[in-house]
Design a protein around this motif. Structure first.
Motif, PDB file in Angstrom:
ATOM      1  N   LYS A 179       0.840  -1.198   0.000  1.00  0.00           N
ATOM      2  CA  LYS A 179       0.000   0.000   0.000  1.00  0.00           C
ATOM      3  C   LYS A 179       0.876   1.250   0.000  1.00  0.00           C
ATOM      4  CE  LYS A 179      -0.544   0.122   5.045  1.00  0.00           C
ATOM      5  NZ  LYS A 179      -1.499   0.054   6.165  1.00  0.00           N
ATOM      6  N   ASN A 180       0.287   2.392  -0.366  1.00  0.00           N
ATOM      7  CA  ASN A 180       1.020   3.646  -0.451  1.00  0.00           C
ATOM      8  C   ASN A 180       1.450   4.159   0.921  1.00  0.00           C
ATOM      9  OD1 ASN A 180       0.656   3.709  -3.228  1.00  0.00           O
ATOM     10  ND2 ASN A 180      -1.177   4.984  -3.108  1.00  0.00           N
ATOM     11  N   GLN A 181       2.537   4.926   0.898  1.00  0.00           N
ATOM     12  CA  GLN A 181       3.042   5.619   2.088  1.00  0.00           C
ATOM     13  C   GLN A 181       3.369   4.675   3.242  1.00  0.00           C
ATOM     14  OE1 GLN A 181       3.942   8.957   2.297  1.00  0.00           O
ATOM     15  NE2 GLN A 181       3.681   8.641   0.080  1.00  0.00           N
ATOM     16  N   LEU A 182       3.906   3.520   2.897  1.00  0.00           N
ATOM     17  CA  LEU A 182       4.361   2.560   3.905  1.00  0.00           C
ATOM     18  C   LEU A 182       5.880   2.687   4.035  1.00  0.00           C
ATOM     19  CD1 LEU A 182       3.650   0.083   5.737  1.00  0.00           C
ATOM     20  CD2 LEU A 182       4.187  -1.355   3.766  1.00  0.00           C
ATOM     21  N   LEU A 183       6.374   2.939   5.240  1.00  0.00           N
ATOM     22  CA  LEU A 183       7.818   3.053   5.466  1.00  0.00           C
ATOM     23  C   LEU A 183       8.448   1.667   5.351  1.00  0.00           C
ATOM     24  CD1 LEU A 183      10.291   4.764   6.338  1.00  0.00           C
ATOM     25  CD2 LEU A 183       9.704   4.169   8.709  1.00  0.00           C
ATOM     26  N   ILE A 184       9.362   1.510   4.393  1.00  0.00           N
ATOM     27  CA  ILE A 184       9.980   0.191   4.203  1.00  0.00           C
ATOM     28  C   ILE A 184      11.487   0.196   4.455  1.00  0.00           C
ATOM     29  CG2 ILE A 184       8.226  -0.720   2.631  1.00  0.00           C
ATOM     30  CD1 ILE A 184      10.038   0.033   0.294  1.00  0.00           C
TER      31      ILE A 184
END
Length: 449
Positions: A179-184
């Motif tokens: 999903k968008n804007q997930l800190l990886i």
């Protein structure tokens, strides 16, 4: 002037070796992400020089190999490496060295097909993508390949021979499966004591957030390819199949030692938000351990099982949403424009299709299909369905066109013209090939009494 051997290779002397080691020591102390280890490596190299370890190396190539072995001795950082500087062949004296280097890079990139080696659909509706390198500025190539795999029920990404590449490209491919804007990841750089947080983002295609994902890795899987594998593994988004990867996690850049040698120095390091560390020196460890030769067959076997389960799950979810939609339609078979103003039917229909899109059940075409099926049965319901399409797909000229057509059928000419105009504006912005057709449709609607 350097002497050459009988093969024309440049021979080096003791003074060259000493100056090279001193320069490497300086570059490491100025740029290596781990200052204490930079000092230790410098001390180690000077000790080996004093002991005469490099005495037997008389040509650039062998000296570079020996130096790489020694700079990795202290902490086994596999990103540290020394190699001969690229010198373009003088094929055309009128061309500058920079331009000859550009031509070489351009040709090499074309040969590598932007890093994508193979894609196919395997029996069982399994998508397969073999990536040999993560080259920069290849988002459009990724979009094209992912579009081919967008309707598969499981995906296998083969990174067994992937040596890494551009972090931004790695992030873009990650974004297709998360999903968008997930800190990886967070990249820490010594220079400026800077930390760059890496988040997933929008993609120019269909996300595959819940499609079963399998990644093939081997000891040749390196750097950026390891990052993709590690990110997917720590997010519990994929199952890794194969053998433990190379173990190189620190990004960096190439520095010039002298006219004959270059060194790659890690200037940063990755920090995963879940493990608070990375795979440096350890490698990414697969859940399913097998040889690289057997990894493909094992992954296909697992993917077929997962694809069948995925299809069953999607069929059940789709059936529930369809039944819910049909129930709303049946209950409002005689819906009038007046009743619609005071009802919550519109919001119910929008929520059904929003849910369907988030579950990858309904596409823009699917919603258009549902709308067209109700044009004669209940035009106002059809209008609400097609309205939901412009809300869910606000950048689609075709969604606006279909909604405008429906508004015109329902006698709402002014509102229809507004949405025809919106369709044209989007098509102009996107340079759509059907732009002229939209303009003709708009003019027809304007002149209709």
């Amino acid at each position: 002037m350097f002497k050459t051997d009988i093969y024309g290779q440049k021979k080096i002397n003791d003074n060259f070796k000493k100056e090279t080691i001193l320069k490497i020591d300086t570059l490491l102390n100025e740029n290596y992400v781990f200052p204490d280890q930079a000092q230790a490596i410098g001390r180690h190299l000077k000790k080996k020089l004093k002991e005469g370890v490099f005495k037997k190396y008389e040509i650039i190539d062998s000296f570079a190999i020996a130096m790489t072995k020694e700079i990795r001795f202290v902490n086994n950082d596999k990103h540290l490496g020394i190699w001969p500087a690229f010198v373009p062949k003088k094929q055309n004296e009128s061309l500058s060295n920079d331009y000859q280097l550009y031509l070489k890079n351009y040709t090499d990139t074309r040969k590598q097909a932007n890093g994508f080696k193979e894609t196919k659909i395997i029996d069982g509706n399994i998508g397969y993508l073999d990536i040999s390198f993560f080259l920069s500025e290849t988002d459009k190539t990724i979009d094209s390949y992912m579009n081919l795999l967008s309707n598969t029920d499981a995906v296998i990404i083969d990174l067994r021979n992937n040596g890494g590449g551009n972090p931004r490209t790695v992030n873009y491919l990650c974004s297709y499966f998360l999903k968008n804007q997930l800190l990886i990841n967070t990249l820490y750089f010594r220079k400026g004591n800077r930390s760059d947080k890496i988040f997933t983002r929008e993609v120019n295609g269909k996300k595959m957030i819940d499609v079963p994902l399998f990644i093939l890795i081997s000891s040749k899987t390196f750097s950026g390819a390891e990052e993709f594998s590690y990110d997917m593994q720590t997010q519990k988004r994929a199952i890794l199949v194969g053998e433990t990867s190379g173990g190189a996690a620190n990004p960096g850049e190439v520095f010039k030692i002298n006219n004959d040698l270059e060194i790659f120095i890690p200037t940063g390091t990755g920090i995963n938000p879940i493990t608070n560390t990375n795979w440096e020196g350890i490698g990414v460890i697969p859940e399913i351990k097998t040889s690289p030769e057997k990894a493909y067959d094992r992954a296909v076997e697992l993917a077929r099982e997962s694809a069948q389960e995925y299809r069953s799950k999607k069929n059940s979810e789709s059936k529930l949403l369809y039944e819910k939609l049909q129930s709303i339609i049946d209950k409002n078979a005689q819906l009038s424009a007046v009743e619609n103003k005071d009802s919550d039917i519109e919001q119910q229909i929008i929520e059904i299709f929003k849910t369907g899109k988030s579950l990858n059940l309904f596409s823009e075409n699917d919603i258009n299909f549902f709308g067209s099926q109700n044009i004669k049965k209940n035009p106002l319901i059809a209008e609400l369905i097609l309205k939901s399409n412009i809300i869910i797909f606000p950048k689609s000229p075709i969604a606006y066109l279909n909604y405008a057509d429906m508004l015109e059928i329902n006698g709402k000419k002014d509102l229809a013209l507004t949405h025809f105009a919106k369709a044209i504006a989007l098509a102009e912005e996107q340079k759509a090939p059907y732009l002229e057709g939209l303009k003709m449709r708009y003019e027809k609607a304007k002149n209709t009494k």
